[in-house]
Design a protein around this motif. Structure first.
Motif, PDB file in Angstrom:
ATOM      1  N   CYS A   1      67.930  28.617  65.087  1.00 33.50           N
ATOM      2  CA  CYS A   1      68.906  27.754  65.751  1.00 33.50           C
ATOM      3  C   CYS A   1      68.695  26.275  65.446  1.00 33.50           C
ATOM      4  O   CYS A   1      69.563  25.452  65.732  1.00 33.50           O
ATOM      5  N   HIS A   2      67.544  25.920  64.936  1.00 31.50           N
ATOM      6  CA  HIS A   2      67.339  24.567  64.413  1.00 31.50           C
ATOM      7  C   HIS A   2      66.416  24.694  63.206  1.00 31.50           C
ATOM      8  O   HIS A   2      65.215  24.525  63.290  1.00 31.50           O
ATOM      9  N   ASN A   3      67.054  24.999  62.072  1.00 32.02           N
ATOM     10  CA  ASN A   3      66.331  25.387  60.869  1.00 32.02           C
ATOM     11  C   ASN A   3      66.805  24.543  59.679  1.00 32.02           C
ATOM     12  O   ASN A   3      67.979  24.595  59.295  1.00 32.02           O
ATOM     13  N   GLN A   4      65.907  23.774  59.134  1.00 33.09           N
ATOM     14  CA  GLN A   4      66.250  22.870  58.041  1.00 33.09           C
ATOM     15  C   GLN A   4      66.859  23.621  56.860  1.00 33.09           C
ATOM     16  O   GLN A   4      67.856  23.192  56.280  1.00 33.09           O
ATOM     17  N   TYR A   5      66.283  24.740  56.492  1.00 29.72           N
ATOM     18  CA  TYR A   5      66.706  25.472  55.298  1.00 29.72           C
ATOM     19  C   TYR A   5      68.075  26.124  55.501  1.00 29.72           C
ATOM     20  O   TYR A   5      68.959  26.019  54.650  1.00 29.72           O
ATOM     21  N   LEU A   6      68.247  26.805  56.642  1.00 26.67           N
ATOM     22  CA  LEU A   6      69.496  27.509  56.884  1.00 26.67           C
ATOM     23  C   LEU A   6      70.639  26.564  57.226  1.00 26.67           C
ATOM     24  O   LEU A   6      71.737  26.678  56.671  1.00 26.67           O
ATOM     25  N   LEU A   7      70.390  25.652  58.151  1.00 25.06           N
ATOM     26  CA  LEU A   7      71.484  24.860  58.702  1.00 25.06           C
ATOM     27  C   LEU A   7      71.787  23.588  57.918  1.00 25.06           C
ATOM     28  O   LEU A   7      72.958  23.214  57.775  1.00 25.06           O
TER      29      LEU A   7
ATOM     30  N   PHE B   1      73.376  33.555  62.487  1.00 24.15           N
ATOM     31  CA  PHE B   1      72.937  32.956  61.225  1.00 24.15           C
ATOM     32  C   PHE B   1      71.480  32.515  61.332  1.00 24.15           C
ATOM     33  O   PHE B   1      71.169  31.548  61.998  1.00 24.15           O
ATOM     34  N   ALA B   2      70.596  33.206  60.654  1.00 27.53           N
ATOM     35  CA  ALA B   2      70.745  34.368  59.778  1.00 27.53           C
ATOM     36  C   ALA B   2      69.498  35.233  59.936  1.00 27.53           C
ATOM     37  O   ALA B   2      68.541  34.852  60.592  1.00 27.53           O
ATOM     38  N   LEU B   3      69.547  36.434  59.299  1.00 28.70           N
ATOM     39  CA  LEU B   3      68.414  37.360  59.240  1.00 28.70           C
ATOM     40  C   LEU B   3      68.080  37.957  60.594  1.00 28.70           C
ATOM     41  O   LEU B   3      66.947  38.339  60.856  1.00 28.70           O
ATOM     42  N   ASN B   4      69.088  38.091  61.455  1.00 30.06           N
ATOM     43  CA  ASN B   4      68.917  38.728  62.762  1.00 30.06           C
ATOM     44  C   ASN B   4      69.192  40.219  62.589  1.00 30.06           C
ATOM     45  O   ASN B   4      70.287  40.692  62.862  1.00 30.06           O
ATOM     46  N   ASN B   5      68.190  40.947  62.089  1.00 31.76           N
ATOM     47  CA  ASN B   5      68.390  42.345  61.712  1.00 31.76           C
ATOM     48  C   ASN B   5      67.646  43.340  62.581  1.00 31.76           C
ATOM     49  O   ASN B   5      67.578  44.523  62.249  1.00 31.76           O
ATOM     50  N   GLN B   6      67.068  42.875  63.658  1.00 33.89           N
ATOM     51  CA  GLN B   6      66.407  43.753  64.617  1.00 33.89           C
ATOM     52  C   GLN B   6      66.409  43.068  65.966  1.00 33.89           C
ATOM     53  O   GLN B   6      66.471  41.848  66.067  1.00 33.89           O
ATOM     54  N   GLU B   7      66.336  43.894  67.023  1.00 33.49           N
ATOM     55  CA  GLU B   7      66.262  43.358  68.383  1.00 33.49           C
ATOM     56  C   GLU B   7      64.815  43.314  68.885  1.00 33.49           C
ATOM     57  O   GLU B   7      64.485  42.515  69.754  1.00 33.49           O
TER      58      GLU B   7
ATOM     59  N   ALA C   1      70.671  32.176  64.995  1.00 32.97           N
ATOM     60  CA  ALA C   1      70.005  33.401  65.420  1.00 32.97           C
ATOM     61  C   ALA C   1      68.759  33.080  66.243  1.00 32.97           C
ATOM     62  O   ALA C   1      68.309  31.940  66.302  1.00 32.97           O
ATOM     63  N   TYR C   2      68.188  34.099  66.873  1.00 37.12           N
ATOM     64  CA  TYR C   2      66.982  33.926  67.683  1.00 37.12           C
ATOM     65  C   TYR C   2      65.709  33.844  66.835  1.00 37.12           C
ATOM     66  O   TYR C   2      64.767  33.149  67.172  1.00 37.12           O
ATOM     67  N   ASN C   3      65.671  34.613  65.758  1.00 35.09           N
ATOM     68  CA  ASN C   3      64.444  34.772  64.975  1.00 35.09           C
ATOM     69  C   ASN C   3      64.075  33.496  64.222  1.00 35.09           C
ATOM     70  O   ASN C   3      64.844  32.528  64.178  1.00 35.09           O
ATOM     71  N   LYS C   4      62.919  33.519  63.604  1.00 34.98           N
ATOM     72  CA  LYS C   4      62.477  32.421  62.756  1.00 34.98           C
ATOM     73  C   LYS C   4      62.676  32.777  61.276  1.00 34.98           C
ATOM     74  O   LYS C   4      62.700  33.948  60.903  1.00 34.98           O
ATOM     75  N   TYR C   5      62.803  31.740  60.477  1.00 36.01           N
ATOM     76  CA  TYR C   5      62.808  31.865  59.019  1.00 36.01           C
ATOM     77  C   TYR C   5      62.033  30.671  58.474  1.00 36.01           C
ATOM     78  O   TYR C   5      62.279  29.532  58.869  1.00 36.01           O
ATOM     79  N   LYS C   6      61.082  30.941  57.593  1.00 34.11           N
ATOM     80  CA  LYS C   6      60.152  29.914  57.089  1.00 34.11           C
ATOM     81  C   LYS C   6      59.436  29.199  58.240  1.00 34.11           C
ATOM     82  O   LYS C   6      59.141  28.000  58.168  1.00 34.11           O
ATOM     83  N   GLY C   7      59.182  29.960  59.300  1.00 35.82           N
ATOM     84  CA  GLY C   7      58.418  29.413  60.418  1.00 35.82           C
ATOM     85  C   GLY C   7      59.206  28.530  61.360  1.00 35.82           C
ATOM     86  O   GLY C   7      58.650  28.022  62.342  1.00 35.82           O
ATOM     87  N   GLN C   8      60.497  28.334  61.108  1.00 37.56           N
ATOM     88  CA  GLN C   8      61.346  27.529  61.992  1.00 37.56           C
ATOM     89  C   GLN C   8      62.360  28.426  62.681  1.00 37.56           C
ATOM     90  O   GLN C   8      62.902  29.347  62.074  1.00 37.56           O
TER      91      GLN C   8
END
Length: 737
Positions: free
Chosen positions: A242-248, A188-194, A232-239
């Motif tokens: 695994c510790h993401n205000q928007y997602l979690l 969770f979420a947007l981990n669509n590439q390695e 997930a490992y990747n970032k979303y909105k720069g965070q």
């Protein structure tokens, strides 16, 4: 001495009674309200005990509270079987002799069954295996959307369509958790590439996020009631995810009301304060701590370990922050390894192996079958040539965290030989040699070395093909680096090891050639018009060879359908057409937006190699005309759509009837059509049934980013019934008022 001992004992008893009298009541009743039990346990814990529950104590476990009778938490990979026991601080196997599991089919195969019943069975049996090994968190299932066919981890997921993935993930979760094991849905979420997975920041608009990449997770939480989610490992909105205000916090907790545990992916945590405030509960696998040097206090140096405790003791961070995390962890503990209803489970059983075989058989997809070469008629076939390395190569070892120590694995060659028996001669030629299989966790794929040249191998294969009545070329991908494997993406759409050339050469000497493609991804097929039949068989696990053989000889009428599109070339995929893979300078933008998979092909009028939802069988099915029970639907109403389907073949079989909805006029761009219903219906030869779908405004809605809500607009819609996304049988119009 007796008097002295008695006095000491009496004093000790008085002290214990006095202390007991000061304690609050303990909710010993395991059926008591979980929230009461959580609060009671939390009130008894020290700050150190609370922090200890928030981070790993070994490679795959976290601490309990022995003083209070709260057990440790033990996690296990993975999506396709229960990983072997490893050493405390190492990935290598610990050398147990009783931890060989049943390897189940990869989740692409499960998705290809289009059967919620098979998903429920899968969850039940893998949950039983996890429970028997006393794991209370299963790191599965994966539901990241298939954005590009190069993603090395696509084989672990459930395809390109959010509706299909949503309907398939829920029964899996229910099955796993019926065993008192938490399903930990990932990533969770947007981990669509390695490629660059640890550093890439994903830029995606809200509409695309909510319509494509979140629905399966939302279904897992709200319908599946999943007890755990993995970041997930990747970032979303720069965070970091695994510790993401928007997602979690904003989405998972506030919008979806998730009350389970958020677990980090192994090594996915990067900052103590972000981990404290941005939704993470349990930290695993962090490599900032000297663990690789064997530091004795390595786990104390995790971000949520001593650094967290120090901030709490100084008052810089309030105790309520750790309490939030521990509440979630305790809630999961009381649901799993402290549940009075937890079963005993079972492990490595024949029943589980046969369940895996059944799932494999229902997920195998017959892509092409010219001249009805399949099923093989053993009454007329004297010699079968099996060609290709994948006919003998083990596929349960390797590929990353899904690698397994399987109790056994039946190869395609052995499965075919066992089924054919003395009815026909089976000869084998290797055809090609790939790179040596990579060992993982101390296990080898058991490759056999072959030093012959390409030409020598080809000549042997051609000789075998000339002599045979039917040629079965068993090729495709494997679990090595840059194929179907975690940590790396594929380098291209084509098959490795010059398989395209071999297949074309074989087709010149025998027209009855069947290509059996073993992969978790779409592959290019420049020889598609040169061969008679193509069968997509995925990674099928323990009973792989037996399942493949049962389909090839017709014991099983294939009924699987593709959960993702096979493009002719890479540029036919939206992410690659928009030149937005893998990104630049650790930034990737999903410019194709909501047009993923068949949505892109429809929009651009691209004919795929094989479309989403495609799959043939040894029967034929005739569709009647779809009808609607009303022509107009109110905003809170429903429309029921019905169609008759008849098995017009001579064999019993199953057909997957698919419902797509098309919005004929919208204020925003929408896909030409979207999957909104499906049913797998079994029909005996000559039998006819009516298949019905009831839809409401949810099936007609799109996500309005400005309103941050789902919107269904007045207007005209079409319901399309098809055997695939391109094989539309009939349609009917209705309107929403």
């Amino acid at each position: 001495m007796k008097i002295i001992k008695s006095t000491i004992l009496a004093g000790a008893l008085l002290l214990c009674c006095s202390l007991a009298a000061q304690q609050k009541p303990v909710y010993l009743d395991p059926n008591a309200n979980i929230e009461k039990r959580v609060e009671d346990a939390l009130s008894r814990m020290t700050l150190e005990e609370k922090v200890a529950m928030c981070h790993a104590q070994s490679k795959f476990s976290s601490a309990g509270v022995p003083r209070l009778g709260i057990p440790e938490n033990w996690t296990s990979d993975g999506p396709h079987g229960i990983r072997a026991e490893v050493f405390w601080d190492q990935w290598n196997q610990a050398g147990w002799t009783n931890d060989s599991c049943i390897a189940f089919p990869a989740l692409t195969c499960l998705a290809a069954t289009w059967s919620p019943e098979m998903s429920a069975l899968y969850g039940k049996v893998i949950g039983e295996e996890a429970r028997y090994r006393n794991k209370n968190i299963l790191l599965a299932p994966g539901v990241n959307i298939y954005r590009t066919p190069l993603n090395g981890r696509n084989f672990e997921y459930m395809g390109e369509d959010p509706f299909l993935a949503s309907k398939m993930v829920v029964p899996y979760i229910h099955g796993v958790q019926s065993n008192g094991v938490a399903a930990c849905v990932k990533h969770f979420a947007l981990n669509n590439q390695e490629v660059d997975r640890h550093t890439v920041n994903v830029n995606v608009d809200d509409r695309t996020l909510y319509e494509i990449y979140l629905p399966a997770f939302k279904a897992a939480v709200q319908e599946g009631k999943a007890w755990a989610i993995m970041g997930a490992y990747n970032k979303y909105k720069g965070q970091w995810a695994c510790h993401n205000q928007y997602l979690l916090n904003d989405i998972l907790r506030d919008e979806w009301k998730f009350d389970g545990v958020v677990v980090s992916d192994w090594g996915g945590v990067s900052n103590t304060k972000e981990a404290i405030y941005h939704g993470l509960d349990m930290e695993f696998g962090t490599w900032t701590n000297g663990l690789s040097e064997g530091a004795s206090n390595a786990y104390d140096n995790y971000y949520l370990a001593q650094p967290f405790l120090k901030l709490l003791k100084s008052g810089e961070v309030k105790e309520e922050e750790v309490d939030k995390k521990v509440r979630n962890i305790l809630r999961m503990v009381f649901r799993t390894n402290m549940s009075a209803n937890r079963t005993w489970g079972s492990f490595g059983t024949k029943e589980h192996a046969l369940a895996g075989k059944k799932i494999a058989e229902e997920g195998i997809v017959l892509l092409q079958n010219k001249n009805n070469v399949l099923p093989i008629d053993l009454n007329k076939t004297k010699k079968i040539a099996v060609i290709g390395e994948n006919a003998i190569k083990a596929m349960t070892v390797g590929g990353g965290s899904s690698s397994l120590k399987a109790k056994y694995e039946v190869s395609p060659l052995d499965g075919i030989k066992a089924r054919v028996g003395s009815q026909a001669e089976v000869i084998y030629a290797r055809g090609y040699v790939g790179e040596k299989g990579q060992k993982q966790d101390g296990l080898s794929a058991g490759d056999t070395f072959d030093s012959r040249s390409f030409q020598e191998l080809l000549d042997e294969a051609l000789k075998a093909a000339k002599e045979a009545d039917v040629v079965l070329f068993v090729g495709g991908l494997n679990k090595n680096k840059h194929q179907d494997s975690e940590g790396d993406d594929r380098l291209g759409l084509g098959l490795p090891y010059e398989q395209d050339k071999i297949i074309s050469e074989l087709a010149k000497v025998n027209k009855n050639i069947v290509v059996v493609n073993v992969s978790g991804n779409a592959v290019a097929m420049p020889w598609v018009n040169e061969v008679a039949s193509i069968v997509q068989v995925w990674y099928l696990g323990t009973e792989a060879g037996n399942a493949i053989a049962s389909v090839l000889v017709g014991d099983v009428n294939p009924s699987g359908k593709l959960p993702f599109t096979f493009p002719v070339k890479l540029e036919d995929n939206g992410a690659h057409a928009m030149n937005e893979y893998p990104g630049v300078d650790n930034e990737v933008t999903y410019r194709e937006g909501i047009f993923v998979g068949y949505r892109w092909a429809d929009k651009e009028k691209i004919k795929p190699l094989f479309p989403f939802g495609h799959g043939l069988g040894y029967s034929t099915f005739a569709y009647g005309k779809v009808s609607a029970d009303k022509k107009e639907m109110g905003i809170n109403g429903q429309v029921t759509l019905s169609v008759n389907v008849k098995n017009t073949g001579s064999r019993d079989g199953a057909e997957i009837v698919q419902l797509y909805i098309s919005d004929l006029k919208s204020s925003l761009p929408r896909p030409v059509k979207e999957l909104k219903g499906f049913e797998k219906v079994f029909l005996k030869a000559g039998e006819e049934k009516t298949v019905s779908f009831t839809i409401d405004k949810e099936a007609l809605s799109f996500f309005d980013a400005d309103k941050h809500d789902w919107v269904a607009e007045n207007g005209d819609f079409e319901a399309l019934i098809g055997a695939s996304s391109t094989d539309i049988k009939s349609k009917v119009s209705f309107s929403l008022k």
